[in-house]
Design a protein around this motif. Structure first.
Motif, PDB file in Angstrom:
ATOM      1  N   VAL A  53      -6.471  -6.576  -5.726  1.00  0.00           N
ATOM      2  CA  VAL A  53      -5.650  -6.160  -4.518  1.00  0.00           C
ATOM      3  C   VAL A  53      -6.107  -4.151  -4.530  1.00  0.00           C
ATOM      4  CG1 VAL A  53      -3.121  -5.140  -3.583  1.00  0.00           C
ATOM      5  CG2 VAL A  53      -3.458  -7.525  -4.273  1.00  0.00           C
ATOM      6  N   ASN A  54      -5.605  -3.580  -5.777  1.00  0.00           N
ATOM      7  CA  ASN A  54      -6.228  -2.578  -5.698  1.00  0.00           C
ATOM      8  C   ASN A  54      -6.442  -2.131  -6.732  1.00  0.00           C
ATOM      9  OD1 ASN A  54      -6.662   0.355  -4.934  1.00  0.00           O
ATOM     10  ND2 ASN A  54      -4.596   1.039  -5.506  1.00  0.00           N
ATOM     11  N   TYR A  55      -8.640  -2.074  -6.935  1.00  0.00           N
ATOM     12  CA  TYR A  55      -8.865  -2.367  -7.986  1.00  0.00           C
ATOM     13  C   TYR A  55      -9.292  -0.834  -8.489  1.00  0.00           C
ATOM     14  CZ  TYR A  55     -13.187  -2.096 -11.567  1.00  0.00           C
ATOM     15  OH  TYR A  55     -13.532  -1.998 -12.607  1.00  0.00           O
ATOM     16  N   SER A  56      -9.118  -0.233  -9.772  1.00  0.00           N
ATOM     17  CA  SER A  56      -8.799   0.631 -10.766  1.00  0.00           C
ATOM     18  C   SER A  56      -8.954   0.727 -12.247  1.00  0.00           C
ATOM     19  CB  SER A  56      -8.029   1.150 -10.492  1.00  0.00           C
ATOM     20  OG  SER A  56      -6.787   1.311 -11.082  1.00  0.00           O
ATOM     21  N   LYS A  95      -2.714  -6.735  -9.722  1.00  0.00           N
ATOM     22  CA  LYS A  95      -2.790  -5.893  -9.302  1.00  0.00           C
ATOM     23  C   LYS A  95      -4.045  -5.496  -8.420  1.00  0.00           C
ATOM     24  CE  LYS A  95       0.345  -3.080 -11.206  1.00  0.00           C
ATOM     25  NZ  LYS A  95       0.593  -2.605 -12.240  1.00  0.00           N
ATOM     26  N   THR A 127      -5.938   0.776 -14.410  1.00  0.00           N
ATOM     27  CA  THR A 127      -4.914  -0.927 -14.225  1.00  0.00           C
ATOM     28  C   THR A 127      -5.369  -1.820 -14.909  1.00  0.00           C
ATOM     29  OG1 THR A 127      -4.426  -0.460 -11.711  1.00  0.00           O
ATOM     30  CG2 THR A 127      -4.451  -2.665 -12.731  1.00  0.00           C
ATOM     31  N   ASP A 178       6.995  -1.025  -7.354  1.00  0.00           N
ATOM     32  CA  ASP A 178       6.695  -0.887  -6.275  1.00  0.00           C
ATOM     33  C   ASP A 178       8.151  -0.514  -5.433  1.00  0.00           C
ATOM     34  OD1 ASP A 178       8.216  -3.944  -6.239  1.00  0.00           O
ATOM     35  OD2 ASP A 178       7.954  -3.208  -3.853  1.00  0.00           O
ATOM     36  N   ARG A 180      -1.639   9.143  -7.273  1.00  0.00           N
ATOM     37  CA  ARG A 180      -0.376   8.606  -6.306  1.00  0.00           C
ATOM     38  C   ARG A 180       0.277   9.888  -5.043  1.00  0.00           C
ATOM     39  NH1 ARG A 180       2.679   3.056  -8.960  1.00  0.00           N
ATOM     40  NH2 ARG A 180       0.681   1.926  -8.917  1.00  0.00           N
TER      41      ARG A 180
END
Length: 277
Positions: free
Chosen positions: A220-223, A217, A226, A153, A277
């Protein structure tokens, strides 16, 4: 660590990997032509995976171990080039920690010196040193993936150097403290070492922790990227474990293939993540 500094490190690492690959390949070819390769005595060798001795297709082949060492060299060289070309303008902290994994792969290639210089017969002290290097490298590999997931991070950018030092010191201490059984050899050209069950368990726990970090991960932030990252990690780490213990030709092919394909998949998914990002 700045982007420029990271890229310079990648270039230096690529040059180091290139020199190491050329050196190992050159020494190995010279030894083959001169017929001077000297393997540890078969009577004193214990296979890393005892069950394989019962399978004819996976019979012990000393030359397969040599090829696996060269495969680690080629993998580290090609992967460093891929990382530099793909992430040259991308501030991805994971690539810094991934260099630790590539360093562990280069350390695996040092096993090639054992048959080239007949260290098992002529220099047992040097064989002990190389065995400890291999043990440390095998601790560094899963640590690198774990640190890449835990400290990628933005807030961790100021502590990259500290984290790298922690990774290296932990691996070095493991290599130095591991007890060796100098009366016998493993099938991968090292001395046998003690408390292997605890050692393997600690590595599996780090792999599990890395998977858990990836799952968190995703939660928290589904993609999709990932998820692909997790799949790539699993394939590459399985290929790495197989190639580390490859003492038969089929294992070398399967391990090297899985390691490279998984790594490309892992890096590609990471690249896609940073594009958005």
């Amino acid at each position: 660590m700045t982007l420029k500094a990271r890229n310079r490190i990648l270039i230096l690492f690529f040059l180091m990997a290139l020199l190491d690959t050329l050196l190992n390949a050159g020494l190995f070819i010279r030894s083959i032509m001169a017929e001077t390769l000297s393997f540890p005595p078969d009577a004193d060798i214990e296979r890393q995976i005892a069950l394989l001795s019962r399978l004819d297709l996976l019979a012990y082949e000393p030359l397969a171990v040599c090829i696996s060492c060269l495969a680690f060299n080629a993998y580290a060289l090609l992967t460093t080039l891929i990382i530099y070309l793909s992430f040259e303008k991308t501030q991805a902290l994971e690539t810094i920690y991934f260099l630790g994994f590539l360093l562990s792969c280069l350390a695996e290639s040092t096993r090639l010196f054992i048959p080239i210089y007949a260290l098992a017969q002529d220099a047992p002290a040097s064989l002990a040193v190389l065995t400890r290097i291999v043990i440390g490298a095998r601790m560094l590999a899963p640590l690198s993936f774990l640190f890449a997931e835990l400290f990628s991070d933005t807030e961790s950018r100021l502590f990259v150097e500290r984290n790298l030092v922690i990774m290296l010191l932990a691996s070095i201490f493991m290599g130095l403290l591991m007890p060796l059984h100098t009366g016998g050899y493993s099938s991968i050209f090292t001395y046998q070492w003690g408390i292997q069950d605890i050692f393997h368990l600690s590595r599996l726990l780090m792999v599990a922790a890395t998977l858990l970090a990836i799952i968190c991960k995703i939660a928290v932030n589904y993609s999709t990227e990932t998820i692909h990252e997790g799949i790539g990690f699993l394939i590459s780490i399985c290929g790495y474990f197989i190639l580390c213990n490859s003492d038969a030709y089929i294992l070398v092919i399967v391990g090297a293939g899985a390691l490279f394909i998984g790594t490309v998949y892992y890096l590609r998914s990471m690249h896609q993540l940073y594009r958005w990002r």
